[in-house]
Design a protein around this motif. Structure first.
Motif, mmCIF file in Angstrom:
data_model
loop_
_atom_site.group_PDB
_atom_site.id
_atom_site.type_symbol
_atom_site.label_atom_id
_atom_site.label_comp_id
_atom_site.label_asym_id
_atom_site.label_seq_id
_atom_site.Cartn_x
_atom_site.Cartn_y
_atom_site.Cartn_z
ATOM 1 N N ALA A 1 0.829 -1.208 0.000
ATOM 2 C CA ALA A 1 0.000 0.000 0.000
ATOM 3 C C ALA A 1 0.863 1.258 0.000
ATOM 4 N N GLY A 2 2.041 1.177 0.604
ATOM 5 C CA GLY A 2 2.932 2.330 0.675
ATOM 6 C C GLY A 2 3.402 2.831 -0.670
ATOM 7 N N PHE A 3 3.368 1.996 -1.698
ATOM 8 C CA PHE A 3 3.796 2.414 -3.039
ATOM 9 C C PHE A 3 2.702 3.188 -3.778
ATOM 10 N N TYR A 4 1.466 3.125 -3.299
ATOM 11 C CA TYR A 4 0.352 3.769 -3.993
ATOM 12 C C TYR A 4 -0.219 4.965 -3.234
ATOM 13 N N ALA A 5 -0.039 5.005 -1.917
ATOM 14 C CA ALA A 5 -0.593 6.091 -1.109
ATOM 15 C C ALA A 5 0.425 7.214 -0.952
ATOM 16 N N ASP A 6 -0.076 8.449 -0.852
ATOM 17 C CA ASP A 6 0.799 9.584 -0.545
ATOM 18 C C ASP A 6 1.055 9.669 0.949
ATOM 19 N N ARG A 7 0.023 9.465 1.720
ATOM 20 C CA ARG A 7 0.172 9.445 3.174
ATOM 21 C C ARG A 7 -0.575 8.243 3.717
ATOM 22 N N MET A 8 0.010 7.636 4.758
ATOM 23 C CA MET A 8 -0.657 6.556 5.471
ATOM 24 C C MET A 8 -0.777 6.957 6.937
ATOM 25 N N SER A 9 -1.835 6.492 7.568
ATOM 26 C CA SER A 9 -2.009 6.794 8.989
ATOM 27 C C SER A 9 -2.710 5.631 9.661
#
Length: 417
Positions: free
Chosen positions: A157-165
Motif C-alpha cells: 500500500a505504501g507504493f500507492y498512497a501519498d500518506r498513510m495513517s
C-alpha cells in the motif's frame, strides 16, 4: 447517481467525519503523460467545518461494519446504526467521477474492520492500486492502515498512497484496555515502525540510485481521542512526543471526544466535544514541532493541564518572566521565537530586517507581530522597559482584558453567515 450508491455515500461519508487526521499537504506526486490529477502542481484544496475539522478530500469509509466494540466509536459492533459497504469498483468510480467534476482533488479512505484485518486491508489496497495503475490517477491519496494487517499488504500500500495513517485511538494503554479491550497499542506501533523503516530505507537508496520507487512520500500520521479517558494534557503530549521521535510522524491529531452513547465507562460531557482543549493541544504540538519547545517546558507535574484562558506559549512566558524582556534588535532567532505574539514568519522577518537598522514598534506591527502580547516581553528602538516591571498576573489580566474588548460586538468583523 444510482440511489443505492447515494445512500451508501451518505452513510459512509457521515461515519468518516469522526476521523480528523485528514491532512492533505506534503504530497509531491507528479503527473507525467496523460494521467489524471496531480498532487504536486495544483495541491489539495482545504475546506474546514465550523469546529475546525478538515473536509478537503473525498472522505469516506469503505465500510462501517466492524468486528470491534470500542465504546467511544460510532461504528462499534454493538451500536444500532445503518450499515453499508462499498465495493472496490464503487470507490474507484466515485473518486474519478468526483474528480472529473472538480468536487475533490484527492481521496481520504478509511474503513471499519469486517471479517479480519487482512481481508479489509486487501480491499483498501485493491482500491488504491486500481486508481494508480488502471485509472492513472495522480491525485492525493491518504490511506488508513488497518491494525493487525500483514506486513506485506501494508508495504504494498505504501507504493500507492501519498500518506498513510493509523489511529492510536486513546493516549494510554490503560485507557484502551478500559474502552477498547480488544485492541492494543502494539497493533499500532508495529505498522508505524514498518512504514517508517521502509521510508528511511528508500530515502537512503535514493541517494545512491537515480530511480527509486516512491514510498509514502507525504509521511504518516496518527490520531488519538481526547477526553474519553482521564489522561492529563501532560500525559497526552508526552505520548505524542515519543511517537514523533520514534516513528518520524508528520502529524499527531487530537480529536475531542464526542459523546455518542450512554456507556457508564465514558464521561458525561453534554453534547459538545472539548474543542477548546483540543485547540490548546494543537497549539502545544505546534510549539514543539516548530518553535523549539520541549514538552517538559510546557507541561510538567506542577502544570499537568494547559491553561484554557491563554495559549500555551503565553502561559510559558508568564512562568518564565526572568527570561524577558528581550532586545528584539540583538536577541537570537531562537529566543525571538519564544516571545508571545511572534510567529515563525515574523521572527524570520525580524532577523532579516534588523540588518538594515534598529526596529521600532510600528515596523514590528507591519512585520506581523501581535504587539498587544509581545509588548510585555520585548525591547525595541522606541520601547525601553520601565524600572517597575509588572507581575505575571498583571500582564495576564492586561492581555485578557484587551482581548475581551477586541471581541465586543461593536468590533467584531461582519460575516455573511
Amino acid at each position: 447517481m444510482i440511489p443505492r450508491i447515494q445512500e451508501k455515500l451518505s452513510i459512509l461519508a457521515d461515519a468518516a467525519k469522526y476521523d480528523v487526521s485528514c491532512a492533505s499537504s506534503g504530497g509531491t506526486r507528479k503527473n507525467v503523460g496523460k494521467g489524471l490529477g496531480d498532487s504536486h502542481t495544483s495541491g489539495i484544496c482545504h475546506s474546514y467545518t465550523e469546529d475546525g475539522r478538515c473536509v478537503s478530500l473525498l472522505k469516506i469509509l469503505l465500510t462501517n461494519h466492524c468486528i470491534f466494540d470500542c465504546a467511544f466509536c460510532v461504528s462499534r459492533r454493538s451500536n444500532d446504526i445503518k450499515r453499508a459497504a462499498f465495493t472496490v469498483q464503487e470507490v474507484v468510480d466515485l473518486t474519478i467521477s468526483f474528480y472529473r467534476r472538480n468536487y475533490i482533488e484527492g481521496l481520504f479512505l478509511s474503513s471499519g474492520i469486517f471479517k479480519n484485518a487482512d481481508y479489509t486491508m486487501e480491499r483498501l489496497l485493491a482500491i488504491v492500486k486500481k486508481l494508480r495503475t488502471e485509472e492513472r490517477f495522480n491525485g492525493y491519496i491518504h490511506l488508513k492502515t488497518i491494525p493487525g494487517a500483514s506486513d506485506e499488504l501494508i508495504s504494498q500500500a505504501g507504493f500507492y498512497a501519498d500518506r498513510m495513517s493509523i489511529n492510536l485511538e486513546l493516549p494510554t494503554e490503560a485507557g484502551l484496555k478500559t474502552l477498547a479491550p480488544e485492541k492494543s497499542h502494539d497493533l499500532v506501533k508495529k505498522p508505524l515502525k514498518l512504514v517508517n523503516t521502509s521510508m528511511q530505507a528508500y530515502r537512503d537508496e535514493g541517494k545512491r540510485i537515480k530511480h527509486v520507487p516512491t514510498f509514502v512520500p507525504a509521511g504518516q500520521s496518527t490520531q488519538m481521542v481526547v477526553g474519553a479517558t482521564a489522561e492529563t494534557d501532560k500525559d497526552i503530549m508526552h505520548i505524542a512526543d515519543s511517537f514523533y521521535k520514534n516513528y518520524g510522524l508528520r502529524r499527531v491529531y487530537y480529536s475531542g471526544y464526542i459523546p455518542i452513547s450512554n456507556d457508564h465507562r465514558l464521561p458525561m460531557l453534554g453534547s459538545l466535544p472539548p474543542l477548546l482543549r483540543e485547540n490548546r493541544l494543537y497549539q502545544t504540538d505546534w510549539l514543539m514541532r516548530f518553535y523549539g519547545f520541549h514538552v517538559t517546558e510546557l507541561l510538567n507535574d506542577d502544570h499537568p493541564f494547559l491553561d484554557t484562558e491563554i495559549d500555551p506559549k503565553l502561559s510559558w512566558a508568564l512562568r518564565n518572566l526572568h527570561l524577558f524582556p528581550v532586545d528584539i534588535n540583538t536577541a537570537a532567532y531562537e529566543l525571538i521565537l519564544r516571545v508571545p505574539g511572534i510567529g515563525v514568519t515574523s521572527a524570520r522577518k525580524i532577523v532579516q530586517s534588523r540588518r538594515f537598522g534598529k526596529l521600532r514598534s510600528d515596523q514590528l506591527r507591519k512585520i506581523g507581530v501581535a504587539m498587544n502580547r509581545a509588548m510585555h516581553f520585548i525591547w525595541c528602538a522606541d520601547r525601553i522597559p520601565s524600572l517597575g516591571s509588572p507581575s505575571a498576573m498583571e500582564i495576564r489580566q492586561h492581555i485578557l482584558s484587551a482581548g475581551s474588548r477586541k471581541n465586543t460586538p461593536s468590533s467584531q468583523q461582519l460575516t455573511l453567515f
